[in-house]
Structures are given as structure tokens and as C-alpha cells.
Motif scaffolding. Sequence first.
Motif, short mmCIF file in Angstrom:
data_model
loop_
_atom_site.label_atom_id
_atom_site.label_comp_id
_atom_site.label_asym_id
_atom_site.label_seq_id
_atom_site.Cartn_x
_atom_site.Cartn_y
_atom_site.Cartn_z
N ILE A 43 0.84 -1.20 0.00
CA ILE A 43 0.00 0.00 0.00
C ILE A 43 0.87 1.25 0.00
CG2 ILE A 43 -1.90 -1.13 1.23
CD1 ILE A 43 -1.10 0.44 3.76
N VAL A 44 0.26 2.37 -0.36
CA VAL A 44 0.87 3.69 -0.17
C VAL A 44 -0.06 4.48 0.74
CG1 VAL A 44 1.44 5.89 -1.26
CG2 VAL A 44 2.13 3.75 -2.36
N ILE A 45 0.53 5.09 1.77
CA ILE A 45 -0.22 5.94 2.69
C ILE A 45 0.17 7.38 2.41
CG2 ILE A 45 -0.74 6.44 5.10
CD1 ILE A 45 0.55 3.64 5.73
N GLU A 46 -0.80 8.17 1.98
CA GLU A 46 -0.51 9.57 1.70
C GLU A 46 -1.00 10.43 2.85
OE1 GLU A 46 -1.93 10.94 -2.08
OE2 GLU A 46 -1.31 13.00 -1.68
N GLY A 47 -0.05 11.08 3.50
CA GLY A 47 -0.39 11.93 4.64
C GLY A 47 -0.19 13.39 4.29
N PRO A 48 -0.32 14.26 5.30
CA PRO A 48 -0.19 15.69 5.04
C PRO A 48 1.21 16.09 4.57
CG PRO A 48 -0.52 15.25 7.39
CD PRO A 48 -0.71 13.95 6.68
N GLY A 49 2.22 15.26 4.87
CA GLY A 49 3.58 15.65 4.51
C GLY A 49 4.25 14.74 3.50
N GLY A 50 3.49 13.93 2.79
CA GLY A 50 4.11 13.08 1.78
C GLY A 50 3.51 11.69 1.77
N ARG A 51 4.28 10.75 1.18
CA ARG A 51 3.76 9.39 0.98
C ARG A 51 4.70 8.34 1.57
NH1 ARG A 51 3.41 11.79 -3.80
NH2 ARG A 51 1.36 12.39 -4.58
N VAL A 249 -17.84 -6.45 5.00
CA VAL A 249 -16.61 -7.16 4.62
C VAL A 249 -16.59 -7.27 3.10
CG1 VAL A 249 -15.19 -9.23 4.93
CG2 VAL A 249 -16.75 -8.51 6.75
N GLU A 250 -15.47 -6.95 2.49
CA GLU A 250 -15.37 -6.97 1.03
C GLU A 250 -13.97 -7.40 0.60
OE1 GLU A 250 -14.98 -2.63 -0.43
OE2 GLU A 250 -15.33 -2.46 1.72
N PRO A 251 -13.86 -8.03 -0.56
CA PRO A 251 -12.53 -8.30 -1.09
C PRO A 251 -11.91 -7.01 -1.62
CG PRO A 251 -14.22 -9.16 -2.59
CD PRO A 251 -14.94 -8.53 -1.43
N GLY A 252 -10.65 -6.77 -1.32
CA GLY A 252 -9.96 -5.60 -1.86
C GLY A 252 -9.73 -5.77 -3.35
N VAL A 253 -9.44 -4.66 -3.99
CA VAL A 253 -9.17 -4.65 -5.43
C VAL A 253 -7.90 -3.83 -5.66
CG1 VAL A 253 -10.05 -3.93 -7.68
CG2 VAL A 253 -11.63 -4.82 -5.95
N ASP A 254 -7.02 -4.32 -6.50
CA ASP A 254 -5.81 -3.57 -6.82
C ASP A 254 -6.17 -2.16 -7.29
OD1 ASP A 254 -4.64 -6.06 -6.39
OD2 ASP A 254 -3.28 -5.88 -8.10
N GLY A 255 -5.55 -1.17 -6.72
CA GLY A 255 -5.74 0.21 -7.15
C GLY A 255 -6.81 0.96 -6.38
N MET A 256 -7.53 0.27 -5.48
CA MET A 256 -8.59 0.97 -4.73
C MET A 256 -7.97 2.01 -3.80
SD MET A 256 -9.83 -2.01 -2.02
CE MET A 256 -11.37 -1.23 -1.56
N VAL A 257 -8.73 3.06 -3.54
CA VAL A 257 -8.26 4.15 -2.68
C VAL A 257 -9.23 4.30 -1.51
CG1 VAL A 257 -7.73 6.62 -2.53
CG2 VAL A 257 -7.14 5.34 -4.60
N LEU A 258 -8.71 4.36 -0.31
CA LEU A 258 -9.50 4.56 0.90
C LEU A 258 -9.12 5.93 1.46
CD1 LEU A 258 -8.69 1.05 2.46
CD2 LEU A 258 -10.77 1.65 1.21
N THR A 259 -10.11 6.74 1.78
CA THR A 259 -9.85 8.10 2.22
C THR A 259 -10.37 8.31 3.64
OG1 THR A 259 -9.88 8.92 -0.03
CG2 THR A 259 -10.28 10.54 1.70
N PHE A 260 -9.58 8.99 4.46
CA PHE A 260 -9.93 9.21 5.87
C PHE A 260 -9.64 10.64 6.27
CE2 PHE A 260 -8.54 4.89 5.25
CZ PHE A 260 -9.55 4.16 5.85
N CYS A 261 -10.41 11.11 7.25
CA CYS A 261 -10.16 12.39 7.89
C CYS A 261 -9.34 12.11 9.15
CB CYS A 261 -11.47 13.03 8.28
SG CYS A 261 -11.84 14.45 7.31
#
Length: 264
Positions: A43-51, A249-261
Motif C-alpha cells: 500500500i501507499v499511505i498519503e499523509g499531510p507531509g508526503g507518501r 466485509v469486502e474483497p480488496g481490489v488492486d488500485g482501490m483508494v480509501l480516504t480518511f479524515c
Amino acid sequence: MHITVLGTGGSTGVPTLGGADGHGDWGVCDPAEPRNRRSRSAIVIEGPGGRVLVDTGPDMRTQLLACGIPRIDAIVFTHAHADHITGLDDVRLLNRIAGRPLPAFGTKATLAEIRRRFDYAFRPWEPPGFYRPVLETHEIAAGDVIKAAGLTMRTFDQDHHVVHTLGLRIGPFAYSTDLVRLDEAGFAALAGVDTWLVGCFQRAPHLTHAHLALVLEWRARLGVRRTVLTHMGIDMDFAALGAVLPAGVEPGVDGMVLTFCLKE
Ligand SMILES: [Zn+2]
Ligand SMILES: [Zn+2]
């Protein structure tokens, strides 16, 4: 915070090499369903200061290109199995883009094993160029907090039977790949998690990976709102899973993006 799920496949990917026509062994997965095509888990985690890139598996290059990730600022290794580290040579391109050695976090055992296989990535940087990957290592222990890219990531220990792996908790999100057992500290680290991206290799019990019934038991105990499965093998057909998985519950998919506050 954005989580880009680069890959959701087990160590061989889906399909695996082979198959009667040489175009891959899909197991019970429907080859006509594009969401069954799975690259190795990362995965890549993108935060306020980068990835932050979590793991550098053999599909890393094509994953970053496919997901449109232009730059990485730090790397976390969950463990040193081949499907999580053997894309490491391409980190030299990420070094060139960042213009510096990249901070790399992992346990003592993980970093030692990666160093054994990729010794050249651990030698000091000789400016100005990056003709090889250059890592600036940060040894951590499970339970430590990693600060990178403006993110605070709590780590926790996971039992993968043959080695221990690092789980990551960032606010409402957690990532757990390559595990078959969690201790009480692990459950405590996961308490209150909203969305859990968790390794679930197959339906039948497995020596080193959690299987479907076990993951369902864990998520029920934790009361997770949204559970997304990753590190899936060839008996995890997307449509068939959709028909049997409980709500949430769901199977993940390559390329999916999850967004959080993040409230930090
Ligand atoms: Zn793996
Ligand atoms: Zn593994």
C-alpha cells in the motif's frame, strides 16, 4: 489521508504462473473478472507531509505507475519475505525523484534479512547520483510509533508463524498483512479501528496466513465497521466472495483508494 491499495494478491499473485494455456492458473477465480487479477500486496499511505510506501514487492514498479504515484518519501517494511521486498532495486528511481536516501523503517530482524539480500542498498550514499537504491534505516520494535510524511503510525506485532510481521495503525485505519495470529497487544492496537485492510489468503485454514473464518472472527471481536481483504490467493473469487461475505466485509481490489479524515 489516502490509502492506495497497490496490490491485494498473495505471494504468487493472481493468476499464478502456469495454467493449461500458459496464461496463468486462476484457481476458482473467474479470469473474465478484472478484479480477480491481483498483484503482490503493498500500500501507499498519503499523509499531510508526503507518501509512505509499505513494502517493495516484485510488482512495485508497475503498481506505482498504474496508480499514478509520482513520489515516495519513506518506506515501511512489514517483513522480509520475497513478495514484500524483491522490488527494492527500483527504489533507486524513488531516490532520484526525492533527491536523497529514503528513510526505511523495519524491525531488527526484517532489516537484517533485507540487508543480507540487498546489501548494496544499505551502503552510504555517494552523491550526487543514485545508481542503486539507498536506504536510511530506522530500526524499530513492534509497539513503536513511526513518524513520517506528517503521519503518526503505531506498529504492532503479528505472528506469521515463520516470522513476525508489523501491523500498522493510523487513526481510523489499520493494515495487517501476512499474519495468522494476533496477541492481546495486537487486539489492543486494533481496538476501535474503523477500516481494516487485512490479509486473508484463502477459505481453508493455512499454516502462515489467516483464512476467511478467522478474519471474520477477528473483525467481529473488534467490531470493525469496514473490513477489506487483501493478500488473497486463487481460491478467493471476487463474485463468489461477494455472495458469502457479511455486510461490512469486502474483497480488496488492486488500485482501490480509501480516504480518511485525521483529527490530529
Ligand atoms: Zn506476503
Ligand atoms: Zn510473508
